[in-house]
Every structure is written in structure tokens, then in C-alpha cells.
Design an enzyme around this catalytic site. Sequence first.
Site, PDB file in Angstrom:
ATOM      1  N   GLU A 228     -21.737  -2.609  12.123  1.00 63.00           N
ATOM      2  CA  GLU A 228     -21.171  -3.649  11.173  1.00 63.00           C
ATOM      3  C   GLU A 228     -20.902  -4.977  11.731  1.00 63.00           C
ATOM      4  O   GLU A 228     -21.219  -5.895  11.031  1.00 63.00           O
ATOM      5  CB  GLU A 228     -19.836  -2.914  10.999  1.00 63.00           C
ATOM      6  CG  GLU A 228     -19.199  -3.804   9.550  1.00 63.00           C
ATOM      7  CD  GLU A 228     -17.880  -3.354   9.212  1.00 63.00           C
ATOM      8  OE1 GLU A 228     -17.247  -2.441   9.866  1.00 63.00           O
ATOM      9  OE2 GLU A 228     -17.103  -4.054   8.500  1.00 63.00           O
TER      10      GLU A 228
ATOM     11  N   GLU B 289     -17.154  -5.728   0.867  1.00 60.92           N
ATOM     12  CA  GLU B 289     -17.822  -4.794   1.582  1.00 60.92           C
ATOM     13  C   GLU B 289     -19.314  -4.693   0.948  1.00 60.92           C
ATOM     14  O   GLU B 289     -19.482  -4.173  -0.081  1.00 60.92           O
ATOM     15  CB  GLU B 289     -17.087  -3.335   1.366  1.00 60.92           C
ATOM     16  CG  GLU B 289     -15.538  -3.507   1.818  1.00 60.92           C
ATOM     17  CD  GLU B 289     -15.643  -3.049   3.321  1.00 60.92           C
ATOM     18  OE1 GLU B 289     -16.513  -3.149   4.169  1.00 60.92           O
ATOM     19  OE2 GLU B 289     -14.334  -2.861   3.682  1.00 60.92           O
TER      20      GLU B 289
HETATM   21 ZN   LIG Z   1     -15.148  -3.772   8.518  1.00 62.36          ZN
END
Ligand SMILES: [Zn+2]
Length: 458
Positions: A293, A413
Site C-alpha cells: 500500500e 481508499e
Molecule cells: Zn492505509
Amino acid sequence: MRKIVLAVVLALLFLPLSETVSKAASSFNDVSTGHRAYKEIKYLFDGKIVTGSLDGYFNPGKIVTRGEAAAMIGRALNLNETKRSTQFSDVGSQYFASGYIQAAADAKIITGYKDGSFKPNNPVNRGEMAVILSKAFNYNFGGTLSGAAKALMTRGISGGMADGTFGSDLATIRADFSVFLARAINYKLRLNPTENFSLERTVTASSLNVRSGPSTAYPAVGSLVKGTKVEVAYSVGQWLYVRSGSTEGLVHSAYLDADIDTGNDNILSQQTIVIDAGHGGKDPGAIGYGLKEKDIVLNTALKVKALLAKSPFQYKLTRETDVYLALDERIDIAEDADADVFVSIHANAFNGSAKGSETYYYAAKNTNTADSKLLATKIQDRLIAAGKLNDRGVKNGNYHVLRENGMPAVLTELGFIDNKGDNAKLASPSWRDAAAKAIYYGILDYYKAKGFDVSDLY
Ligand SMILES: [Zn+2]
């Protein structure tokens, strides 16, 4: 035998000098006015962007090394040349281009190898050169060699090879590198010299010299008085290529301000956007299918930065490299920047089957709740339209960076890194280009909804 020894001695004499000595004369012994690259080499030489050997040779047919390429780009963009230690194992502080190499690495224009080396004496092939130039001049090239080659060819910076290809695998010689660099800096040198002048700025200095190149080494071709409106085509480091009436050339951006429409009190240049790439350093964030990520969100944040750099907004990233930041440090950076908008970028993970994009804001006890929700909605809408992932909506999220920030703040996100379909999107540089553009457009949509005139920024 003696001839060989002499040749070696001469080579040793010339090589170390080739990038350290600037010749006072106006041309090189081996670049006559009839040379195919004369105009471009002269242009770069006038701005001290290229140099030659002590006795006046440019060596136009010599292959460009990675170190030399960094130096030429560094001089063109006025990067910090101070020799210093670098992040690369094989570039010491005494290396002639150590300052430019580190500065170009900081600016994400060049990268090293996986083993931590830079290999400054390796040749630069034409594909690598195209990527370096595309990054240096903020061309949208999709992160690929073919995209970079296309970026140069469509702009008339390179005409390509006689067979119609770009010749990505061929070594770059100094003459060609000079031609491409000069054409990138000054579009008048290009094969088809046309440019879009899409932004407007106002001169803030009492008298501003417009120069033929991006430094005070270049002669003034005109001057503009305070309050003059100029149209901007592109940037060369901190310099901008501008036009006003029949006057055009390069000016330092410090003497221009965003255009202020009289009667419009909403001044975009006084708005500061902070982009926060989640995680970093020792904290990889979520992991899936070999992706981390922290890397995906940093890359996306840098793409948003590139878009903001072309806008009148002020902007700051909480991190631009793979470093660890505590949550409070992220807040501190936003507060210190006096940010007006805070966008944190993350990627999700759950059980492998959950998928889609979602955007959070903090809904409780916060004077910025309404604006945060508006911003979250605008970004989410753009993200779904551009990214084509499952729409998980806008949600209340009790996250530190949302709850503790004193400005409209959202956390988006992008998708689920542990979901196969989402992961393939997150892994794609062109998808991340689209996601970054969606975040940027979402921010514009937010300002538009707040009554700001952002119509010419899309
Ligand atoms: Zn995160």
C-alpha cells in the site's frame, strides 16, 4: 605501442575535464555552424547547460553517461548542484555530478538500481533519455518507455529514427541529447513549434526580464511591467515559458502571481492543498499480490502533486519518499502549511473478496464536517467515474488524520489491494494516473461548489 599509450593518456586527460570546464569561446572546435545540432548545442552552451573540454571540444558523437545526463538536466532545471553524499552506493560526494544526481533523484527524475547503485558511468540509451526528459518536464507518459518516446515525438522534440521507430535501445550521443534537451526547454527549436498557452499569470515584479532560456545566463528578449498578464505554456524547473503580445520566452516563476479576476475574492493561489500518502518506511500498510500500500499511495500522491504543480494552488505532500511518518507528524505538516484541504490516500485490505473505492470524512463535533463531507463526495464521485471500481460510498470515519485536523479533511481508499480485480487496477500506472486525476478533479469540484472559479483548470 607508443601511439596506444599516448591515446590512453589523452583520453585520461580529456575525460575528467569534459564536464567540469566551461569554455569561454562561443562555439566548439568540433561543432561547426553547419553541424546538424549546432543551433541546439549553442543554445545550451549559452546557458552553461552543456560544457566541453578545456581545449574547446564538445565531442558531439560521444555517448552520454548517466552522470552527464543528470548534470545536464540538473543545470537546465537549476537543481542544487552542491556536491554532496548521495543515496547511491557508487556516487560519492566528490563525484562531479553528485549534487545533481541526488537533486534529480529527490525530484523523481532519475532512479538508481535495485542494488542501491546508480552506475553513473553507464551509457544512457534513447529510451532512458526519453523517460528522464518526460519526468523532468512533467510530460504525461504513463510510466512506460513507449509512452515517453511518444511524448517526445508528439511534441516535435524527437522525429524518431528513419524507420519510424524511436530506437529506444540505441545509445544516446551528446549531440542528440543536446537537441532533445534544447527542444524541451524552448519549443521554438522543435520540429513543429506549437504550444498550448493554457494558464494565465500576472507579473508582480516592477520590471521583469523575459529571457531566451531558463537562467540569467540567457539574454533578455524583452521585459514586462508589473500587472501585465501573461499566458503560460509550461515550466522548466522554477522557470515558466510565457507569452504576452509579441513578447515570449522564459521568466522565473517567483515574479508571477496567479491571475486574479477583479471582483472575484476567491483567490486560488492562497489555497493550500495537502496530500497525504498513507504509511511509508517501516510501515508498509496493506499488502496483496506483491504490492505494498505504501508504494501505491505514494506514487498516486506524486501524480496528484504533478497536477497541482500546474495549477495556481499551493500544495504540499506529507511525504514524497518512502519514509515513516507518525499520524501526528502528518497533522503537524498540514497545520504548519496552513492547509485548506487535506486528502489522505490509502488502499484497503480485508478478506480478499471485499472490493471497491470508498472515501471517509469525520462526521462528529467538527466545524469542518460539512466541507469535509462535500470534499469526500466530490472525490468519491470522480474516483468511481474514472477508476471504475465498486462504489462503496462516502462514510463517516473516526480516523486520527480526519478527527485531529483543523481543516476539511478526507481519507480515500482507492481499492482493495488483497482483491485480485482491484489489485490489478492498483498495480497499473495508467489506472493510478486516472485515480490521481480523479482526486485532483474532485478537489476542483469541491472548490467549484464553494464558489471558486476553477473553470479553466480542468
Ligand atoms: Zn492505509
